[in-house]
Design a protein around this motif. Structure first.
Motif, mmCIF file in Angstrom:
data_model
loop_
_atom_site.group_PDB
_atom_site.id
_atom_site.type_symbol
_atom_site.label_atom_id
_atom_site.label_comp_id
_atom_site.label_asym_id
_atom_site.label_seq_id
_atom_site.Cartn_x
_atom_site.Cartn_y
_atom_site.Cartn_z
ATOM 1 N N GLU A 1 52.593 111.455 47.259
ATOM 2 C CA GLU A 1 52.391 112.081 45.959
ATOM 3 C C GLU A 1 53.346 111.589 44.885
ATOM 4 N N ASN A 2 54.545 111.213 45.249
ATOM 5 C CA ASN A 2 55.570 110.909 44.254
ATOM 6 C C ASN A 2 55.920 109.429 44.176
ATOM 7 N N VAL A 3 55.057 108.572 44.681
ATOM 8 C CA VAL A 3 55.261 107.125 44.552
ATOM 9 C C VAL A 3 54.006 106.520 43.928
ATOM 10 N N PRO A 4 54.171 105.480 43.107
ATOM 11 C CA PRO A 4 52.996 104.872 42.488
ATOM 12 C C PRO A 4 51.988 104.376 43.533
ATOM 13 N N TYR A 5 50.727 104.694 43.326
ATOM 14 C CA TYR A 5 49.611 104.304 44.191
ATOM 15 C C TYR A 5 49.715 104.922 45.597
ATOM 16 N N GLY A 6 50.619 105.860 45.804
ATOM 17 C CA GLY A 6 50.890 106.364 47.145
ATOM 18 C C GLY A 6 49.731 107.094 47.786
ATOM 19 N N ASP A 7 48.850 107.660 46.974
ATOM 20 C CA ASP A 7 47.739 108.422 47.547
ATOM 21 C C ASP A 7 46.470 107.589 47.701
ATOM 22 N N ALA A 8 46.596 106.260 47.645
ATOM 23 C CA ALA A 8 45.391 105.418 47.734
ATOM 24 C C ALA A 8 44.636 105.645 49.034
ATOM 25 N N TRP A 9 45.347 105.685 50.159
ATOM 26 C CA TRP A 9 44.682 105.882 51.452
ATOM 27 C C TRP A 9 44.007 107.252 51.517
ATOM 28 N N LEU A 10 44.647 108.265 50.938
ATOM 29 C CA LEU A 10 44.046 109.600 50.919
ATOM 30 C C LEU A 10 42.746 109.603 50.121
ATOM 31 N N ARG A 11 42.668 108.757 49.119
ATOM 32 C CA ARG A 11 41.459 108.685 48.290
ATOM 33 C C ARG A 11 40.391 107.767 48.883
#
Length: 430
Positions: free
Chosen positions: A142-152
């Motif tokens: 959540e708090n790193v750039p592009y960090g939620d890509a895999w979740l999406r």
């Protein structure tokens, strides 16, 4: 080194309680790797219990019947060893590498937390580790750039109800809602000897390992009725692209282009692995040559492609690129898509194929060069395919892939009609 894939001996046995034991003896150095694969990952999690498998990766280090909280780590590290654990959609594994004389200690520790975690699990420990996982989600996703890509990407690739629809980190709401008894039941269901593979690689005699495994694991009762994970092998093609655009606190536009291919362990995925290497591994890859070096659309260190080795459904192949200053997300996405599309129409050259196979061979032997790498691979093949000796198939399979097979794969599963495109846009500066 030969291309046989696995030139070390392999011996196996199965205990009366169903635990499979794999030993690969190598007396080169006085060290052993112990690796325990449990056939439980996020794909096994029922609705309302997402994140459970990953949480237990943490809980298994928090004490068991005969081992106090944090003592597992202290004992292994105090013996000169190293240890860790990982969770993915398909499995959870726990592993130690220790001097050979401490093999018995490592086996005892693993057996104690397999059979003795639940009696030692307290509400305080559970609450503490739930907080740790929440913090991990914030730090990694959540708090790193592009960090939620895999979740999406996962919900875009796999429909609701599919076992790969959600990531291993799971839902914080699910973790918060479950009580202690629910977590205890999850462990008792999946952390059983008949749902696990114990692998030892290194300076150990197979007969002695089998005897120690029986000594420490043999009294743990089999579960016997372990529920199967949902069948995710069939993912109907939608015939239309899936597109998501995210505006977030990121430094530059980034694009992910993803496709479902074939399950890990199949010929189709071997072809996809070589195709991904041609497409996006290093400076000689097509994505780098076209987008970073040629048209100068992508940042050189932030362009590439890779497959995700999922074994129980069509596994994803993902291409990604991050824009240079002044390049729009639309132009970058079009450039990535063009390079992917050309795998079907512009034949892979002999030089490209040789380069990809050389890179894969190097990566394979780098993993095989360590006892912990070998133990993990053998545990994988025993768990997912029922035979650790099938490890020897993988490298020869990659080396046999042809340019024609890559073109066929690209035409079959890398087309625009069923493509997933995830785009990140920077927030506008006031």
């Amino acid at each position: 080194m030969p291309d046989s894939g696995y030139p070390w001996p392999i011996e196996t046995t199965r205990l009366d309680n169903g635990l499979r034991v794999v030993v690969s003896e190598d007396r080169t150095a006085p060290a052993v790797a112990v690796n325990l694969w449990y056939d439980v990952g996020s794909r096994h999690e029922p609705a309302g219990q997402t994140g459970f498998a990953h949480l237990f990766e943490h809980l298994m280090f928090e004490g068991s019947v005969n081992v106090a909280k944090t003592e597992h780590m202290k004992l292994i590290q105090g013996s000169g060893g190293s240890l860790n654990a990982t969770t993915n959609p398909d499995r959870t594994n726990y592993f130690e590498t220790v001097p050979a004389e401490h093999l018995e200690l490592a086996l005892w520790l693993e057996a104690d937390r397999m059979g003795g975690l639940v009696p030692a699990l307290t509400q305080e420990t559970l609450d503490n580790q739930r907080d740790v996982v929440k913090n991990e989600r914030r730090q990694r996703y959540e708090n790193v750039p592009y960090g939620d890509a895999w979740l999406r990407l996962l919900p875009l690739l796999y429909p609701p109800g599919h076992p790969y629809h959600h990531a291993t980190i799971g839902s914080m709401a699910d973790l918060n809602a479950a009580d202690l008894a629910t977590f205890q039941a999850f462990h008792q269901t999946y952390y059983a000897p008949d749902n696990a593979v114990l692998t030892v690689a290194g300076d150990a005699v197979p007969a002695e390992v089998f005897a120690l495994a029986d000594k420490y694991f043999g009294a743990i009762p089999a579960r016997g009725d372990i529920p199967a994970a949902p069948d995710g092998r069939a993912v109907p093609a939608t015939g239309r692209p899936a597109v998501e655009t995210v505006t977030a606190e990121v430094p530059a536009p980034r694009v992910y282009v993803a496709h479902r291919t074939h399950p890990f362990g199949t010929l189709g995925y071997d072809v996809a692995t070589v195709a991904a290497t041609v497409l996006g591994s290093g400076r000689g890859s097509r994505l780098y040559q076209r987008l970073a070096d040629g048209e100068r659309l992508a940042q050189p260190d932030l362009v590439g492609a890779y497959g995700v080795d999922l074994a129980h459904a069509p596994a994803p192949l993902i291409a990604t690129a991050t824009a240079r200053p002044g390049v729009t997300a639309e132009r970058l996405a079009a450039g990535v898509a063009e390079v992917v599309d050309e795998l079907a129409t512009v034949p892979v050259t002999a030089a490209e194929l040789d380069r990809a196979k050389a890179l894969l061979s190097t990566a394979w032997w780098r993993q095989m060069s360590t006892v912990d790498g070998r133990a993990d691979v053998l545990g994988r093949y025993a768990t997912q395919f029922g035979d650790p000796a099938r490890t020897a198939e993988r490298l020869p399979a990659w080396l046999s892939v042809t340019a024609e097979q890559i073109a066929e794969l690209a035409a079959d599963v890398l087309g625009a009609a069923d493509r997933v495109t995830l785009t990140y846009l920077p927030e506008e500066t006031p």
